[in-house]
Design a protein around this motif. Structure first.
Motif, short mmCIF file in Angstrom:
data_model
loop_
_atom_site.label_atom_id
_atom_site.label_comp_id
_atom_site.label_asym_id
_atom_site.label_seq_id
_atom_site.Cartn_x
_atom_site.Cartn_y
_atom_site.Cartn_z
N LEU A 49 0.84 -1.20 0.00
CA LEU A 49 0.00 0.00 0.00
C LEU A 49 0.88 1.26 0.00
CD1 LEU A 49 -2.65 -1.31 2.55
CD2 LEU A 49 -2.85 -1.18 0.05
N ALA A 50 1.29 1.66 -1.19
CA ALA A 50 2.23 2.77 -1.34
C ALA A 50 1.68 4.08 -0.79
CB ALA A 50 2.61 2.94 -2.81
N PHE A 51 0.40 4.36 -0.98
CA PHE A 51 -0.15 5.61 -0.49
C PHE A 51 -0.13 5.64 1.04
CE2 PHE A 51 -3.79 8.32 0.81
CZ PHE A 51 -3.30 9.52 0.35
N GLU A 52 -0.46 4.51 1.68
CA GLU A 52 -0.42 4.45 3.13
C GLU A 52 1.01 4.58 3.65
OE1 GLU A 52 -2.47 2.80 1.24
OE2 GLU A 52 -4.43 3.22 2.11
N THR A 81 6.26 9.55 -4.00
CA THR A 81 4.97 8.86 -4.12
C THR A 81 3.85 9.84 -4.40
OG1 THR A 81 5.69 7.07 -2.66
CG2 THR A 81 3.31 7.37 -2.93
N PHE A 82 3.79 10.93 -3.63
CA PHE A 82 2.72 11.92 -3.83
C PHE A 82 2.78 12.52 -5.23
CE2 PHE A 82 2.81 12.67 1.01
CZ PHE A 82 1.87 11.67 1.23
N GLU A 83 3.98 12.77 -5.74
CA GLU A 83 4.11 13.30 -7.09
C GLU A 83 3.68 12.26 -8.13
OE1 GLU A 83 8.20 14.54 -7.28
OE2 GLU A 83 7.77 16.44 -6.28
N ARG A 84 4.07 11.01 -7.92
CA ARG A 84 3.75 9.94 -8.87
C ARG A 84 2.25 9.72 -8.99
NH1 ARG A 84 2.88 4.76 -7.77
NH2 ARG A 84 3.90 4.87 -5.75
N TYR A 90 -1.47 16.42 -0.51
CA TYR A 90 -0.56 15.74 0.40
C TYR A 90 0.88 16.23 0.21
CZ TYR A 90 -4.32 12.70 1.81
OH TYR A 90 -5.51 12.23 2.32
N ARG A 91 1.23 16.52 -1.03
CA ARG A 91 2.56 17.08 -1.31
C ARG A 91 2.70 18.44 -0.61
NH1 ARG A 91 6.95 17.73 -5.08
NH2 ARG A 91 8.11 19.34 -4.01
N LYS A 92 1.65 19.24 -0.63
CA LYS A 92 1.66 20.54 0.05
C LYS A 92 1.83 20.36 1.56
CE LYS A 92 0.59 25.00 0.71
NZ LYS A 92 1.43 25.45 1.79
N LEU A 93 1.11 19.40 2.14
CA LEU A 93 1.27 19.13 3.58
C LEU A 93 2.71 18.73 3.89
CD1 LEU A 93 -2.00 17.15 4.39
CD2 LEU A 93 -1.38 19.43 5.22
#
Length: 124
Positions: A49-52, A81-84, A90-93
């Protein structure tokens, strides 16, 4: 933690490990928090689970800051991961957390419930 303590399965176990790590971080137990986040990240990764994994890494950086090799590596992998997957919020956070150690911990402690509740979160 008591809500998920009795739940069987690998996903609840990863959630428990992450929650315990976050609690340790908030209580100032950095070495325990780092070990707990490493365990949680490994558990999420074992589940594929890459997002997790990236969310857990974001939590690590948000609560412990991005200094140190473990946190820096976590931030780099989460960013990738967030960019992909195109998870710009989430990238901003992550960017905010990297720029200001303790960002999320302070935000959660001072923000109104509506700003931090899952029902208000949007993914663009």
């Amino acid at each position: 933690l008591s809500v998920i303590n009795g739940m069987p399965g690998r996903s609840p176990a990863a959630t428990r490990a992450e929650a315990a790590a976050a609690l340790a971080a908030l209580e100032g137990r950095r070495p325990e928090a780092l070990a707990g986040f490493a365990d949680a990240i490994r558990r999420w990764r074992d589940l594929g689970l890459a997002f997790e994994v990236a969310q857990c890494q974001l939590n690590l950086v948000s609560l412990l800051g991005a200094s140190g090799p473990e946190a820096s590596a976590a931030a780099d992998e989460a960013r990738t991961t967030f960019e992909r997957i195109g998870a710009a919020p989430y990238r901003k956070l992550l960017d905010d957390a990297v720029g200001d150690p303790g960002y999320m911990a302070a935000r959660r402690l001072t923000a109104p419930v509506s700003e931090t509740s899952p029902s208000s979160a949007r993914v663009e």
